[in-house]
Each structure stands twice: as C-alpha cells, then as structure tokens.
Design a protein around this motif. Structure first.
Motif, PDB file in Angstrom:
ATOM      1  N   SER A 119       0.844  -1.195   0.039  1.00  0.00           N
ATOM      2  CA  SER A 119       0.190  -0.041   0.166  1.00  0.00           C
ATOM      3  C   SER A 119       1.032   1.371  -0.036  1.00  0.00           C
ATOM      4  CB  SER A 119      -0.913  -0.013   1.207  1.00  0.00           C
ATOM      5  OG  SER A 119      -0.074  -0.071   2.465  1.00  0.00           O
ATOM      6  N   VAL A 120       1.909   1.271   0.797  1.00  0.00           N
ATOM      7  CA  VAL A 120       2.868   2.314   0.831  1.00  0.00           C
ATOM      8  C   VAL A 120       3.606   2.596  -0.596  1.00  0.00           C
ATOM      9  CG1 VAL A 120       4.812   3.489   2.058  1.00  0.00           C
ATOM     10  CG2 VAL A 120       3.144   2.478   3.396  1.00  0.00           C
ATOM     11  N   LEU A 121       3.863   1.538  -1.079  1.00  0.00           N
ATOM     12  CA  LEU A 121       4.545   1.632  -2.507  1.00  0.00           C
ATOM     13  C   LEU A 121       3.555   1.958  -3.592  1.00  0.00           C
ATOM     14  CD1 LEU A 121       6.643  -1.964  -2.293  1.00  0.00           C
ATOM     15  CD2 LEU A 121       7.644   0.620  -2.547  1.00  0.00           C
ATOM     16  N   ALA A 122       2.423   1.575  -3.308  1.00  0.00           N
ATOM     17  CA  ALA A 122       1.381   1.961  -4.292  1.00  0.00           C
ATOM     18  C   ALA A 122       1.204   3.611  -4.453  1.00  0.00           C
ATOM     19  CB  ALA A 122      -0.049   1.534  -3.973  1.00  0.00           C
ATOM     20  N   GLU A 123       1.497   4.182  -3.159  1.00  0.00           N
ATOM     21  CA  GLU A 123       1.468   5.969  -3.086  1.00  0.00           C
ATOM     22  C   GLU A 123       2.573   6.255  -3.581  1.00  0.00           C
ATOM     23  OE1 GLU A 123      -1.375   7.769  -1.797  1.00  0.00           O
ATOM     24  OE2 GLU A 123      -1.902   6.264  -2.900  1.00  0.00           O
ATOM     25  N   ILE A 124       3.819   5.635  -3.394  1.00  0.00           N
ATOM     26  CA  ILE A 124       5.033   6.226  -4.219  1.00  0.00           C
ATOM     27  C   ILE A 124       4.804   5.966  -5.685  1.00  0.00           C
ATOM     28  CG2 ILE A 124       7.598   5.348  -4.545  1.00  0.00           C
ATOM     29  CD1 ILE A 124       7.588   4.668  -1.541  1.00  0.00           C
ATOM     30  N   VAL A 125       4.308   4.906  -6.283  1.00  0.00           N
ATOM     31  CA  VAL A 125       4.221   4.902  -7.478  1.00  0.00           C
ATOM     32  C   VAL A 125       3.250   5.893  -8.136  1.00  0.00           C
ATOM     33  CG1 VAL A 125       3.301   3.409  -9.411  1.00  0.00           C
ATOM     34  CG2 VAL A 125       4.750   2.351  -7.730  1.00  0.00           C
ATOM     35  N   ARG A 126       2.279   6.145  -7.523  1.00  0.00           N
ATOM     36  CA  ARG A 126       1.240   7.180  -7.884  1.00  0.00           C
ATOM     37  C   ARG A 126       2.023   8.421  -7.817  1.00  0.00           C
ATOM     38  NH1 ARG A 126      -3.491  10.091  -5.918  1.00  0.00           N
ATOM     39  NH2 ARG A 126      -2.654   9.623  -3.702  1.00  0.00           N
ATOM     40  N   ALA A 127       2.716   8.865  -7.046  1.00  0.00           N
ATOM     41  CA  ALA A 127       3.121   9.962  -6.819  1.00  0.00           C
ATOM     42  C   ALA A 127       4.236  10.365  -7.753  1.00  0.00           C
ATOM     43  CB  ALA A 127       3.780  10.288  -5.515  1.00  0.00           C
ATOM     44  N   GLY A 128       5.044   9.218  -8.068  1.00  0.00           N
ATOM     45  CA  GLY A 128       5.995   9.556  -9.044  1.00  0.00           C
ATOM     46  C   GLY A 128       5.722   9.609 -10.642  1.00  0.00           C
ATOM     47  N   ILE A 129       4.370   8.714 -10.735  1.00  0.00           N
ATOM     48  CA  ILE A 129       3.794   9.071 -12.261  1.00  0.00           C
ATOM     49  C   ILE A 129       3.228  10.586 -12.218  1.00  0.00           C
ATOM     50  CG2 ILE A 129       1.985   8.276 -13.612  1.00  0.00           C
ATOM     51  CD1 ILE A 129       2.414   5.591 -12.578  1.00  0.00           C
ATOM     52  N   LEU A 130       2.584  10.972 -11.237  1.00  0.00           N
ATOM     53  CA  LEU A 130       1.808  12.305 -11.193  1.00  0.00           C
ATOM     54  C   LEU A 130       2.982  13.300 -11.287  1.00  0.00           C
ATOM     55  CD1 LEU A 130      -0.973  11.675  -8.886  1.00  0.00           C
ATOM     56  CD2 LEU A 130      -1.064  11.749 -11.200  1.00  0.00           C
ATOM     57  N   SER A 131       4.167  13.076 -10.623  1.00  0.00           N
ATOM     58  CA  SER A 131       5.128  14.447 -10.781  1.00  0.00           C
ATOM     59  C   SER A 131       5.896  14.545 -12.122  1.00  0.00           C
ATOM     60  CB  SER A 131       6.241  13.919  -9.804  1.00  0.00           C
ATOM     61  OG  SER A 131       7.258  12.571 -10.555  1.00  0.00           O
ATOM     62  N   LEU A 191       5.408   2.611 -21.905  1.00  0.00           N
ATOM     63  CA  LEU A 191       6.531   3.226 -22.660  1.00  0.00           C
ATOM     64  C   LEU A 191       6.995   4.573 -22.488  1.00  0.00           C
ATOM     65  CD1 LEU A 191       5.455   1.978 -26.350  1.00  0.00           C
ATOM     66  CD2 LEU A 191       6.906   0.955 -24.689  1.00  0.00           C
ATOM     67  N   VAL A 192       6.042   5.478 -21.811  1.00  0.00           N
ATOM     68  CA  VAL A 192       6.257   6.749 -21.410  1.00  0.00           C
ATOM     69  C   VAL A 192       6.440   7.104 -20.143  1.00  0.00           C
ATOM     70  CG1 VAL A 192       5.751   9.225 -21.739  1.00  0.00           C
ATOM     71  CG2 VAL A 192       5.205   7.404 -23.505  1.00  0.00           C
ATOM     72  N   LEU A 193       5.579   6.815 -19.168  1.00  0.00           N
ATOM     73  CA  LEU A 193       5.449   7.532 -17.773  1.00  0.00           C
ATOM     74  C   LEU A 193       6.151   6.385 -16.736  1.00  0.00           C
ATOM     75  CD1 LEU A 193       1.594   8.259 -17.608  1.00  0.00           C
ATOM     76  CD2 LEU A 193       3.512   9.671 -18.119  1.00  0.00           C
ATOM     77  N   LEU A 194       6.136   5.036 -16.969  1.00  0.00           N
ATOM     78  CA  LEU A 194       6.838   4.572 -16.131  1.00  0.00           C
ATOM     79  C   LEU A 194       8.304   4.355 -16.010  1.00  0.00           C
ATOM     80  CD1 LEU A 194       4.541   1.131 -15.722  1.00  0.00           C
ATOM     81  CD2 LEU A 194       5.024   2.871 -13.894  1.00  0.00           C
ATOM     82  N   PRO A 195       8.781   4.505 -17.445  1.00  0.00           N
ATOM     83  CA  PRO A 195      10.249   4.581 -17.614  1.00  0.00           C
ATOM     84  C   PRO A 195      10.948   5.648 -17.044  1.00  0.00           C
ATOM     85  CG  PRO A 195       9.323   3.487 -19.581  1.00  0.00           C
ATOM     86  CD  PRO A 195       8.355   3.950 -18.733  1.00  0.00           C
ATOM     87  N   GLN A 196      10.283   6.613 -17.084  1.00  0.00           N
ATOM     88  CA  GLN A 196      10.869   8.021 -16.655  1.00  0.00           C
ATOM     89  C   GLN A 196      10.439   8.131 -14.913  1.00  0.00           C
ATOM     90  OE1 GLN A 196       9.954  11.355 -19.392  1.00  0.00           O
ATOM     91  NE2 GLN A 196       8.532  10.319 -20.273  1.00  0.00           N
ATOM     92  N   SER A 197       9.433   7.759 -14.592  1.00  0.00           N
ATOM     93  CA  SER A 197       9.247   7.790 -12.993  1.00  0.00           C
ATOM     94  C   SER A 197       9.948   6.846 -12.256  1.00  0.00           C
ATOM     95  CB  SER A 197       7.692   7.747 -12.822  1.00  0.00           C
ATOM     96  OG  SER A 197       7.238   6.222 -13.367  1.00  0.00           O
ATOM     97  N   VAL A 198      10.589   5.767 -12.849  1.00  0.00           N
ATOM     98  CA  VAL A 198      11.248   4.959 -12.053  1.00  0.00           C
ATOM     99  C   VAL A 198      12.528   5.617 -11.432  1.00  0.00           C
ATOM    100  CG1 VAL A 198      12.810   2.910 -12.038  1.00  0.00           C
ATOM    101  CG2 VAL A 198      10.893   2.936 -13.250  1.00  0.00           C
ATOM    102  N   THR A 199      13.084   6.573 -12.116  1.00  0.00           N
ATOM    103  CA  THR A 199      14.060   7.189 -11.475  1.00  0.00           C
ATOM    104  C   THR A 199      13.696   8.143 -10.613  1.00  0.00           C
ATOM    105  OG1 THR A 199      15.361   7.401 -13.620  1.00  0.00           O
ATOM    106  CG2 THR A 199      16.328   8.757 -12.011  1.00  0.00           C
ATOM    107  N   VAL A 200      12.583   8.712 -10.636  1.00  0.00           N
ATOM    108  CA  VAL A 200      11.994   9.810  -9.448  1.00  0.00           C
ATOM    109  C   VAL A 200      11.706   8.900  -8.133  1.00  0.00           C
ATOM    110  CG1 VAL A 200      10.259  11.268  -8.977  1.00  0.00           C
ATOM    111  CG2 VAL A 200      11.249  11.241 -11.330  1.00  0.00           C
ATOM    112  N   MET A 201      11.065   7.672  -8.567  1.00  0.00           N
ATOM    113  CA  MET A 201      10.558   6.996  -7.468  1.00  0.00           C
ATOM    114  C   MET A 201      11.716   6.147  -6.564  1.00  0.00           C
ATOM    115  SD  MET A 201       7.177   5.204  -8.883  1.00  0.00           S
ATOM    116  CE  MET A 201       8.095   4.290 -10.361  1.00  0.00           C
ATOM    117  N   LEU A 202      12.761   6.003  -7.163  1.00  0.00           N
ATOM    118  CA  LEU A 202      13.687   4.836  -6.642  1.00  0.00           C
ATOM    119  C   LEU A 202      14.257   4.969  -5.347  1.00  0.00           C
ATOM    120  CD1 LEU A 202      15.309   2.486  -7.612  1.00  0.00           C
ATOM    121  CD2 LEU A 202      17.060   3.773  -8.575  1.00  0.00           C
ATOM    122  N   PRO A 203      14.620   6.429  -4.943  1.00  0.00           N
ATOM    123  CA  PRO A 203      15.008   6.697  -3.383  1.00  0.00           C
ATOM    124  C   PRO A 203      14.018   6.206  -2.442  1.00  0.00           C
ATOM    125  CG  PRO A 203      15.758   8.516  -4.851  1.00  0.00           C
ATOM    126  CD  PRO A 203      14.876   7.663  -5.799  1.00  0.00           C
TER     127      PRO A 203
END
Length: 311
Positions: free
Chosen positions: A153-165, A187-199
C-alpha cells in the motif's frame, strides 16, 4: 551573494556557525565519553563478553547466521510480492474507470492505516484458523503477509506520486501521436518515473528489512534480533550481542542504499538524449499505426516530432 534557496552567510554568521559546530562537537565528545565510562563501569567492555565474536565461529554459525537467513528470506519474499503488487495498485489508482480507481484507493488507504504489527498478528490468526500451515511455519507466513499488505500500500502511493510528478505534456504528447493508454503508461510514464521513485522505494525496502524484527519480538519468528536475544542469554553479553546485530543491520541497509544510488546514476546516464529526432515513420512504428496502414504524414505539423521540434 545569494543562493536559490537561502542567503549566503556573512562574516558574523560564519563565525557563529563555527562556534555552533565546535560546541556540538564538544557535547558529542562528552556524550560518547559518558557512554564509554558507563559501559566500562558496568563491565560491558570486558574482553570476555566480546570474545565469542572475535575468536571462533560458534556465535555466527549457531545464532547469527540462522537468524540472518530467516530475516533475509522473509524480507526478500515480501519485497518480491510487494513491489509488483504496489505498482499495480498505484497504477490502478490512476485508472479512468471509477470502479477500479475506488477499489484500489480503498485497499491502499485501509492497509496503509493499519500498523504492520497488527497485520502480522492478524495473519498469524488467519493461518492458524483457516489453513493447514504447521505451527513452526506460521510465524514466517504471518510476517511476510503483514509486510506485503502494509508495504504494498505504501509502495502504491510512491508509484502514484512518481507518475503524477511527471509533466502533463508527456502524456499529452504521447496521446497526440496515437499511443493507447496502456502504451502511454508502459512506454512513457513508468520508465521516466522509475528514477524519481527509486530513492523512496529503496527507503521502503529498508523498512521491510527492519520490520522483520517485529515478528521476532511478538510472533516468535526466529529472525536476527530474536537470535541475538537467545545468544545474549547463552553468553551473558546483551550489549555486545545487540551491538553486533546493529552493525549487521547497518551493513545490510547501507548495501541496499548504495545499490540504489548506483542504479539511479546508471538510469540517469542511460536516459541522456543522443539528440536524434524521430521521423514520422518512427513515430508511426511506435504508435502502431504502420500496421493499420495509417499515413503519419497526414498528421498535423509538429506531431511527428516527439521532442516538440517541427521538422
């Protein structure tokens, strides 16, 4: 001279900062000396209490390694399940379908609001009441269940926030060239948001490793900290045992953090643009319009260039 975030300190502020730093170091040294003196007076620094960890391997093979193995097993299994589950729930919360979005939101908010220890206790009762899992294995399953439900559930919020950023222009440009919503996410959102979400993701993985100790404290799960308690009772060196276990936890979590920094740097270097601009046919291949016979040349000017530069 000023910075973006704060005004650069002047001569008086610099002298004041030096004084504060010196005072802090003096207080820290006094605190360390007090701790050292207290431990020495209580005999906690005697060589006999630390000898099991520096002479022979009995302490490691009998207590530390079995407990560490259980800790890593539970943490690794929880990570493997919680990461994809959290990603699915996070993406589901962004769905255009209200029933998918609402169900995902209810699950995330519900399990995120319950303490992980309560989830572990609930899992233990669940496995005891409705499954044939042996009593020896129930604590392990209960710990993993609690860790998965809470951290997913916590990781779900991290993923959502990373995509919305990400800038909205990313989605608009992808939809403009004909990508479907599934392709947009993949192809677009997830690959770019991974770097934001990683920390944040790595920080949560560190929490998973540490929270396995709750199972040892309450559910008799034989993890690292529980093994340390047994070991300290055998050798009579409680402080020494906890110190060694604390060092092991620090090394594990530092390794996770270092791996995350390395991976984040590698991802950032890999995403540096080569400066190449895709042509209309390349865009058509990505969007899948080439297979349908659509003519990308008929697209409005500027759409064929995903970098925003008109050809």
């Amino acid at each position: 001279m000023t910075s973006v975030l704060y005004d650069a300190p002047g001569p008086r502020a610099k002298r004041r900062n030096v004084l504060y730093t010196a005072a802090f170091l003096v207080v820290l040294a006094a605190l360390l000396w007090w701790v050292y003196s207290a431990l020495s007076d209580k005999g906690q620094l005697d060589w006999a209490l630390w000898k099991p960890f520096f002479s022979g391997s009995e302490a490691y093979t009998t207590y530390i390694w079995p407990g560490l193995q259980k800790t890593l097993e539970a943490a690794a299994l929880a990570m493997v399940i919680a990461l994809p589950l959290g990603a699915v729930l996070g993406i589901a919360r962004l769905s255009d379908h209200a029933w998918v979005r609402v169900i995902a939101a209810v699950l995330v908010e519900f399990f995120r609001a319950i303490p992980v220890l309560v989830l572990m206790i609930f899992g233990l009762a669940l496995f005891a009441q409705y499954t044939d899992v042996s009593s020896d294995d129930r604590p392990f399953y209960a710990v993993v269940t609690g860790l998965v439900l809470y951290n997913a559930s916590v990781l779900a919020e991290i993923v959502r926030a990373g995509i919305l950023s990400l800038p909205k222009g990313q989605s608009e440009a992808a939809l403009a060239i004909g990508l479907r919503k599934g392709q947009l996410m993949r192809l677009v959102l997830l690959p770019q948001s991974v770097t934001v979400m990683l920390p944040a993701i790595v920080s949560q993985l560190v929490v998973i490793v540490k929270d396995t100790a709750l199972g040892g404290a309450v559910l008799t799960f034989p993890e690292l900290l529980a093994s340390a308690n047994t070991m300290s009772g055998y050798y009579g060196n409680f402080i020494a045992s906890l110190t060694v276990v604390a060092v092991i936890y620090v090394l594990i979590n530092f390794s996770l953090t270092s791996l995350a920094h390395w991976l984040e740097g590698r991802l950032r270097r890999g995403k540096k643009s080569t400066g190449a601009v895709l042509g209309a046919q390349d865009v058509a291949d990505i969007a899948g319009t080439a297979a349908t016979g659509a003519d990308p040349a008929g697209a409005p000017s500027g759409i064929g260039d995903i970098s925003g530069t008109k050809k």
